[in-house]
Design a protein around this motif. Structure first.
Motif, PDB file in Angstrom:
ATOM      1  N   TYR A  55       0.830  -1.205   0.000  1.00 18.49           N
ATOM      2  CA  TYR A  55       0.000   0.000   0.000  1.00 18.49           C
ATOM      3  C   TYR A  55       0.868   1.260   0.000  1.00 18.49           C
ATOM      4  N   LEU A  56       1.884   1.274   0.839  1.00 20.17           N
ATOM      5  CA  LEU A  56       2.731   2.467   0.950  1.00 20.17           C
ATOM      6  C   LEU A  56       3.444   2.788  -0.363  1.00 20.17           C
ATOM      7  N   LEU A  57       3.771   1.759  -1.139  1.00 26.32           N
ATOM      8  CA  LEU A  57       4.452   1.987  -2.418  1.00 26.32           C
ATOM      9  C   LEU A  57       3.544   2.633  -3.465  1.00 26.32           C
ATOM     10  N   ILE A  58       2.239   2.443  -3.347  1.00 29.37           N
ATOM     11  CA  ILE A  58       1.315   3.002  -4.343  1.00 29.37           C
ATOM     12  C   ILE A  58       0.466   4.141  -3.785  1.00 29.37           C
ATOM     13  N   ARG A  59       0.680   4.517  -2.548  1.00 29.04           N
ATOM     14  CA  ARG A  59      -0.182   5.492  -1.871  1.00 29.04           C
ATOM     15  C   ARG A  59      -0.321   6.812  -2.630  1.00 29.04           C
ATOM     16  N   ARG A  60       0.767   7.408  -3.033  1.00 27.74           N
ATOM     17  CA  ARG A  60       0.685   8.718  -3.729  1.00 27.74           C
ATOM     18  C   ARG A  60      -0.026   8.598  -5.066  1.00 27.74           C
ATOM     19  N   LYS A  61       0.310   7.549  -5.804  1.00 26.55           N
ATOM     20  CA  LYS A  61      -0.338   7.324  -7.094  1.00 26.55           C
ATOM     21  C   LYS A  61      -1.833   7.076  -6.889  1.00 26.55           C
ATOM     22  N   LEU A  62      -2.157   6.288  -5.885  1.00 32.36           N
ATOM     23  CA  LEU A  62      -3.552   5.991  -5.566  1.00 32.36           C
ATOM     24  C   LEU A  62      -4.315   7.270  -5.247  1.00 32.36           C
ATOM     25  N   GLU A  63      -3.751   8.116  -4.414  1.00 37.50           N
ATOM     26  CA  GLU A  63      -4.433   9.359  -4.041  1.00 37.50           C
ATOM     27  C   GLU A  63      -4.714  10.227  -5.262  1.00 37.50           C
ATOM     28  N   LYS A  64      -3.772  10.298  -6.193  1.00 34.09           N
ATOM     29  CA  LYS A  64      -3.985  11.076  -7.422  1.00 34.09           C
ATOM     30  C   LYS A  64      -5.111  10.477  -8.250  1.00 34.09           C
ATOM     31  N   GLU A  65      -5.147   9.150  -8.338  1.00 30.13           N
ATOM     32  CA  GLU A  65      -6.197   8.476  -9.094  1.00 30.13           C
ATOM     33  C   GLU A  65      -7.568   8.711  -8.457  1.00 30.13           C
ATOM     34  N   VAL A  66      -7.634   8.600  -7.147  1.00 30.61           N
ATOM     35  CA  VAL A  66      -8.903   8.803  -6.434  1.00 30.61           C
ATOM     36  C   VAL A  66      -9.350  10.251  -6.586  1.00 30.61           C
ATOM     37  N   GLU A  67      -8.438  11.187  -6.414  1.00 35.93           N
ATOM     38  CA  GLU A  67      -8.791  12.606  -6.539  1.00 35.93           C
ATOM     39  C   GLU A  67      -9.260  12.945  -7.951  1.00 35.93           C
ATOM     40  N   ALA A  68      -8.622  12.361  -8.971  1.00 34.49           N
ATOM     41  CA  ALA A  68      -9.029  12.614 -10.355  1.00 34.49           C
ATOM     42  C   ALA A  68     -10.447  12.101 -10.597  1.00 34.49           C
ATOM     43  N   GLU A  69     -10.734  10.911 -10.101  1.00 36.05           N
ATOM     44  CA  GLU A  69     -12.074  10.358 -10.287  1.00 36.05           C
ATOM     45  C   GLU A  69     -13.106  11.122  -9.474  1.00 36.05           C
ATOM     46  N   LEU A  70     -12.727  11.557  -8.284  1.00 35.71           N
ATOM     47  CA  LEU A  70     -13.638  12.353  -7.466  1.00 35.71           C
ATOM     48  C   LEU A  70     -13.918  13.690  -8.149  1.00 35.71           C
TER      49      LEU A  70
ATOM     50  N   GLY B 104     -17.044  16.554   2.589  1.00 36.05           N
ATOM     51  CA  GLY B 104     -18.064  16.515   3.624  1.00 36.05           C
ATOM     52  C   GLY B 104     -19.398  16.375   2.924  1.00 36.05           C
ATOM     53  N   ASN B 105     -20.447  16.484   3.654  1.00 33.24           N
ATOM     54  CA  ASN B 105     -21.781  16.376   3.081  1.00 33.24           C
ATOM     55  C   ASN B 105     -21.934  15.121   2.231  1.00 33.24           C
ATOM     56  N   GLY B 106     -21.361  14.023   2.688  1.00 31.67           N
ATOM     57  CA  GLY B 106     -21.497  12.762   1.988  1.00 31.67           C
ATOM     58  C   GLY B 106     -20.403  12.453   0.991  1.00 31.67           C
ATOM     59  N   LEU B 107     -19.580  13.448   0.628  1.00 27.02           N
ATOM     60  CA  LEU B 107     -18.515  13.192  -0.358  1.00 27.02           C
ATOM     61  C   LEU B 107     -17.437  12.274   0.183  1.00 27.02           C
ATOM     62  N   CYS B 108     -17.262  12.228   1.493  1.00 23.00           N
ATOM     63  CA  CYS B 108     -16.249  11.326   2.042  1.00 23.00           C
ATOM     64  C   CYS B 108     -16.605   9.879   1.716  1.00 23.00           C
ATOM     65  N   PHE B 109     -17.906   9.558   1.702  1.00 23.01           N
ATOM     66  CA  PHE B 109     -18.320   8.203   1.367  1.00 23.01           C
ATOM     67  C   PHE B 109     -18.019   7.888  -0.094  1.00 23.01           C
ATOM     68  N   THR B 110     -18.215   8.855  -0.964  1.00 25.49           N
ATOM     69  CA  THR B 110     -17.877   8.678  -2.380  1.00 25.49           C
ATOM     70  C   THR B 110     -16.377   8.500  -2.535  1.00 25.49           C
ATOM     71  N   TYR B 111     -15.606   9.302  -1.820  1.00 24.88           N
ATOM     72  CA  TYR B 111     -14.149   9.189  -1.838  1.00 24.88           C
ATOM     73  C   TYR B 111     -13.715   7.788  -1.430  1.00 24.88           C
ATOM     74  N   TRP B 112     -14.266   7.287  -0.326  1.00 32.60           N
ATOM     75  CA  TRP B 112     -13.894   5.954   0.159  1.00 32.60           C
ATOM     76  C   TRP B 112     -14.350   4.853  -0.798  1.00 32.60           C
ATOM     77  N   ASP B 113     -15.524   5.030  -1.415  1.00 26.42           N
ATOM     78  CA  ASP B 113     -15.993   4.035  -2.392  1.00 26.42           C
ATOM     79  C   ASP B 113     -15.065   3.962  -3.593  1.00 26.42           C
ATOM     80  N   ILE B 114     -14.645   5.125  -4.087  1.00 27.20           N
ATOM     81  CA  ILE B 114     -13.724   5.170  -5.223  1.00 27.20           C
ATOM     82  C   ILE B 114     -12.393   4.527  -4.832  1.00 27.20           C
ATOM     83  N   LYS B 115     -11.889   4.880  -3.673  1.00 30.73           N
ATOM     84  CA  LYS B 115     -10.615   4.338  -3.194  1.00 30.73           C
ATOM     85  C   LYS B 115     -10.678   2.821  -3.062  1.00 30.73           C
ATOM     86  N   LYS B 116     -11.749   2.320  -2.488  1.00 30.65           N
ATOM     87  CA  LYS B 116     -11.914   0.879  -2.305  1.00 30.65           C
ATOM     88  C   LYS B 116     -11.943   0.159  -3.653  1.00 30.65           C
ATOM     89  N   ARG B 117     -12.679   0.717  -4.609  1.00 34.81           N
ATOM     90  CA  ARG B 117     -12.798   0.091  -5.927  1.00 34.81           C
ATOM     91  C   ARG B 117     -11.468   0.072  -6.663  1.00 34.81           C
TER      92      ARG B 117
END
Length: 99
Positions: A28-43, A63-76
Motif C-alpha cells: 500500500y505504501l508503495l502506491i499510496r501517492r499514485k492511488l491518491e492522485k487516481e482517487v482525486e481525479a475520479e472524485l 463533507g456532506n457525503g462526499l467522504c463516502f464517495t471518496y472511500w468508495d472510489i478508493k476501495k474500488r
C-alpha cells in the motif's frame, strides 16, 4: 448465547477511529501517492458531473457525503487495479457518524 464474530481483517486505531491495517503494508505504501492522485481525479470527475446537474459542491471540503464517495472510489481502485482488499472507516467503525 453466541459471542459476536470478530472481523477477519486487522485494524489500528488513531484518535479513537479504527483504520485498516493494510494502510501500513509495504504494498500500500508503495502506491499510496499514485492511488491518491487516481482517487482525486475520479472524485473531480464526479464533482463536475454533480455541478453539470446543477448541484453546487465545495471542491476542497470533503463533507456532506462526499467522504463516502471518496472511500468508495478508493476501495474500488484498490481492489480492481492493485488487488488490495481495503475497508473504509465507516465499515470499521459502524457506531461512528461520518459526514
Amino acid at each position: 448465547m453466541a459471542l459476536p464474530q470478530r472481523p477477519k481483517y486487522k485494524t489500528y486505531t488513531r484518535q479513537g477511529i479504527k483504520y485498516d491495517r493494510v494502510e501500513l503494508s509495504l504494498k500500500y505504501l508503495l502506491i499510496r501517492r499514485k492511488l491518491e492522485k487516481e482517487v482525486e481525479a475520479e472524485l473531480e470527475e464526479f464533482i463536475e458531473y454533480l455541478e453539470s446537474k446543477g448541484r453546487h459542491v465545495r471542491r476542497y471540503q470533503i463533507g456532506n457525503g462526499l467522504c463516502f464517495t471518496y472511500w468508495d472510489i478508493k476501495k474500488r481502485i484498490l481492489k480492481e487495479k492493485y488487488n488490495i482488499e481495503w475497508h473504509s472507516p465507516p465499515e470499521l467503525n459502524p457506531r461512528v457518524r461520518f459526514d
